[in-house]
Scaffold this active site. Structure first.
Site, PDB file in Angstrom:
ATOM      1  CD  GLU A  91      44.944  15.829  11.989  1.00  0.00           C
ATOM      2  OE1 GLU A  91      44.224  16.549  12.959  1.00  0.00           O
ATOM      3  OE2 GLU A  91      44.723  14.439  11.911  1.00  0.00           O
TER       4      GLU A  91
ATOM      5  CE  LYS B 127      41.506   6.262   9.347  1.00  0.00           C
ATOM      6  NZ  LYS B 127      42.680   7.321   8.997  1.00  0.00           N
TER       7      LYS B 127
ATOM      8  CG  HIS C 149      49.277  13.609  14.468  1.00  0.00           C
ATOM      9  ND1 HIS C 149      48.095  13.531  14.695  1.00  0.00           N
ATOM     10  CD2 HIS C 149      49.651  14.966  14.098  1.00  0.00           C
ATOM     11  CE1 HIS C 149      47.241  14.700  14.369  1.00  0.00           C
ATOM     12  NE2 HIS C 149      48.360  15.640  14.025  1.00  0.00           N
TER      13      HIS C 149
ATOM     14  N   GLY D 171      39.270  12.691  14.203  1.00  0.00           N
ATOM     15  CA  GLY D 171      39.401  12.728  15.922  1.00  0.00           C
ATOM     16  C   GLY D 171      39.115  11.273  16.301  1.00  0.00           C
TER      17      GLY D 171
ATOM     18  CB  VAL E  55      44.838  23.163  21.001  1.00  0.00           C
ATOM     19  CG1 VAL E  55      45.363  23.191  22.530  1.00  0.00           C
ATOM     20  CG2 VAL E  55      43.225  22.943  20.908  1.00  0.00           C
TER      21      VAL E  55
ATOM     22  NE  ARG F 240      40.934  22.780  15.177  1.00  0.00           N
ATOM     23  CZ  ARG F 240      40.666  21.676  14.738  1.00  0.00           C
ATOM     24  NH1 ARG F 240      39.848  21.161  14.131  1.00  0.00           N
ATOM     25  NH2 ARG F 240      41.627  20.566  15.445  1.00  0.00           N
TER      26      ARG F 240
HETATM   27  C1  MV4 Z   1      45.304   5.788  10.973  1.00  0.00           C
HETATM   28  C2  MV4 Z   1      45.946   4.879  11.794  1.00  0.00           C
HETATM   29  C3  MV4 Z   1      46.784   4.109  11.030  1.00  0.00           C
HETATM   30  N1  MV4 Z   1      46.494   3.757   9.553  1.00  0.00           N
HETATM   31  N2  MV4 Z   1      44.770   5.541   9.528  1.00  0.00           N
HETATM   32  C4  MV4 Z   1      43.196   8.638  14.386  1.00  0.00           C
HETATM   33  C5  MV4 Z   1      42.213   9.662  14.306  1.00  0.00           C
HETATM   34  C6  MV4 Z   1      42.508  10.227  12.774  1.00  0.00           C
HETATM   35  N3  MV4 Z   1      42.894  11.351  12.867  1.00  0.00           N
HETATM   36  C7  MV4 Z   1      43.168   9.211  12.299  1.00  0.00           C
HETATM   37  N4  MV4 Z   1      43.683   8.218  13.142  1.00  0.00           N
HETATM   38  C8  MV4 Z   1      44.780   7.184  12.782  1.00  0.00           C
HETATM   39  N5  MV4 Z   1      44.297   6.464  11.380  1.00  0.00           N
HETATM   40  C9  MV4 Z   1      45.513   4.412   9.110  1.00  0.00           C
HETATM   41  N6  MV4 Z   1      45.306   4.083   7.789  1.00  0.00           N
HETATM   42  C10 MV4 Z   1      46.217   5.519  13.020  1.00  0.00           C
HETATM   43  C11 MV4 Z   1      45.462   6.480  13.463  1.00  0.00           C
HETATM   44  C12 MV4 Z   1      45.654   6.885  14.785  1.00  0.00           C
HETATM   45  C13 MV4 Z   1      46.284   8.191  15.475  1.00  0.00           C
HETATM   46  C14 MV4 Z   1      46.622   8.998  14.508  1.00  0.00           C
HETATM   47  C15 MV4 Z   1      47.214   9.993  14.854  1.00  0.00           C
HETATM   48  C16 MV4 Z   1      47.618  10.158  16.097  1.00  0.00           C
HETATM   49  C17 MV4 Z   1      46.933   9.395  16.894  1.00  0.00           C
HETATM   50  C18 MV4 Z   1      46.606   8.251  16.717  1.00  0.00           C
HETATM   51  C19 MV4 Z   1      46.204   7.074  17.525  1.00  0.00           C
HETATM   52  C20 MV4 Z   1      45.681   6.096  17.300  1.00  0.00           C
HETATM   53  C21 MV4 Z   1      45.155   5.909  15.885  1.00  0.00           C
END
Ligand code: MV4
Length: 461
Positions: free
Chosen positions: A275, A158, A208, A164, A295, A292
């Site tokens: 989150e 990441k 999430h 996002g 939405v 913030r």
């Molecule tokens: C992750 C994950 C799985 N494992 N991290 C997507 C955006 C960012 N906020 C973090 N995200 C993710 N991180 C780990 N270690 C899966 C996602 C992710 C996701 C997270 C929340 C809501 C929708 C998502 C869609 C795809 C991937």
């Protein structure tokens, strides 16, 4: 209380802030681009200042123009809404230097949470659970390989400056890690002018879940429980609900408690959202923090009975919270559908003139929107047209109410994703509350899901 607030935003959130100000007896200043001269936020505010041409960079992101507008109108505070400058630490700092209160957390909080590596470190030190991963920035592919070996595959790279979903790379096997590292680094550098990466264990089908925090300037910090935002496509949330069907009362209390304790350690202030990823075993992990108003804040407002924007403004002025954790109770269930001006099947933006418009209403229905008949959805900004929110005594009734409200909604002249929402709400997995972040992907790939979507497109007037 503040005498005059400048709203540094547009669309439904600008209206939302203006409405809260009016109820608090605060005068408002709208700012707008030339394209937004006829926008509702301009008409609802007491005063309006044009701050530039349509592109956001030259108007809603134009800091000198915003500050001049605040100075000319003698505004004593700026509300940034969401998006645009809402999480920009430099902007918050400049406001304070100009003796204009920034309605949000202190600049240092925006800075801390704005970088995902420093946010992760702060979260860990404050006692929030993290996924196994690198403690800081991973310098090169060799270091990434060493961490991956320790963590085990799959892993995810990441961007420290991301959020996002931008600049993320999932890696399932050692052989492709070095290549993925280079690609992610290049992407991060191109998108954020910062190539820093970190690495974590990857969770395959997470939910999430986010916790709403409110923190006044007197050290009172409480949580307003969770929102579930797993219905997303390409990191755009589509449906949110409160409470989450996935949490037990015990897990809910644990997540709230961990979050509040961490915020106390960090001396967080104003509103914020933590989150988390929730895995299939009921383990939750800190992901990032949003500094913030969000939405999806209305689902929390309806279920907890708290006007979040009003509280946000009051707290920024220095007033204490008027409720304690014990006063907060979950009352029923709320669902929000984000109605976007987009093609319901391809999700391509669909700006244009709304030639016919009729909004749903009735018991338990709220519509937050800046749209009206003959309004033109502009191509310069995001495609959120309206937030349709329902509140009911339980989840089943809330789903029924949302289906009823969606069937009343008429938007002519442009395409919207209302048919998508109808198809999503009809899914068995949604109705059972048994879904995760892959829900939309599965709906679009499945026979029943895609058939339902096509049928909903035909049946939507
Ligand atoms: C992750 C994950 C799985 N494992 N991290 C997507 C955006 C960012 N906020 C973090 N995200 C993710 N991180 C780990 N270690 C899966 C996602 C992710 C996701 C997270 C929340 C809501 C929708 C998502 C869609 C795809 C991937």
């Amino acid at each position: 209380m503040f005498k005059k607030v400048l709203v540094a935003n547009r669309g439904e959130i600008a209206l939302r802030v203006i409405r809260a100000c009016r109820e608090l007896g605060i005068a408002t200043v709208a700012v707008h681009s030339t394209a937004d001269a006829n926008a509702l936020h301009v008409r609802f505010a007491d005063e309006a200042v044009c701050i530039g041409p349509p592109p956001s960079k030259e108007s809603y992101l134009n800091v000198p123009q915003l500050l001049s507008a605040a100075e000319i109108t003698r505004a004593d505070a700026i509300h940034p809404g969401y998006g645009f400058l809402s999480e920009n630490a430099e902007f918050a700092e400049v406001c304070e230097n100009c003796k204009i209160r920034f309605i949000g957390p202190r600049p240092e909080m925006l800075r801390l949470m704005g970088n995902k590596v420093s946010a992760r470190r702060a979260a860990r030190e404050a006692g929030m659970p993290l996924l196994p991963g690198s403690p800081g920035v991973v310098k090169d592919p060799r270091e990434a390989e060493a961490f991956a070996k320790e963590i085990g595959f799959p892993v995810i790279l990441k961007a420290a400056a991301g959020g996002g979903g931008k600049g993320m790379k999932i890696v399932r096997e050692p052989g492709v890690l070095a290549q993925a590292f280079s690609t992610a680094q290049a992407e991060a550098l191109a998108s954020f002018s910062n190539g820093d990466l970190y690495i974590e264990r990857y969770v395959e089908k997470p939910r999430h879940i986010e916790i709403q925090i409110v923190a006044d300037e007197h050290g009172n910090i409480i949580h307003l429980n969770e929102r579930e935002c797993s219905v997303q496509r390409r990191h755009q949330k589509l449906i949110e609900e409160c409470p989450s069907p996935a949490l037990t009362p015990e897990l809910r209390q644990k997540m709230g408690e961990v979050s509040v304790n961490a915020m106390k350690k960090l001396r967080y202030n104003n509103v914020g959202t933590i989150e988390y990823l929730l895995d299939e075993h009921g383990q939750f992990y800190f992901m990032e923090m949003n500094t913030r108003i969000q939405v999806e804040h209305p689902v929390t407002e309806l279920v907890m009975g708290v006007d979040l924007v009003r509280e946000q403004i009051r707290m920024a002025y220095g007033e204490p919270l008027r409720f304690k954790q014990e006063d907060i109770q979950i009352r029923g269930h709320a669902i929000e559908c984000r109605v976007n001006a987009e093609d319901p099947v391809t999700f391509a933006p669909w700006p244009g003139k709304i030639t016919g418009y009729s909004v749903p209403g009735g018991y338990g229905v709220r519509v937050d929107s800046a749209a009206y008949e003959n309004y033109t959805v502009l191509p310069h900004y995001d495609s959120l047209l309206s937030k349709l929110i329902v509140h009911a005594e339980d989840r089943e009734t809330a789903i029924r109410r949302m289906q009823r409200a969606l069937s009343e909604y008429v938007v002519e002249g442009i395409r919207t994703n209302i048919p998508f929402h109808r198809a999503a709400l009809a899914e068995e997995s949604f109705q059972e509350g048994n879904y995760d972040t892959r829900f939309v992907e599965r709906l679009l790939a499945s026979e029943t899901g895609s058939r339902r979507l096509r049928k909903a497109v035909e049946e939507t007037p």
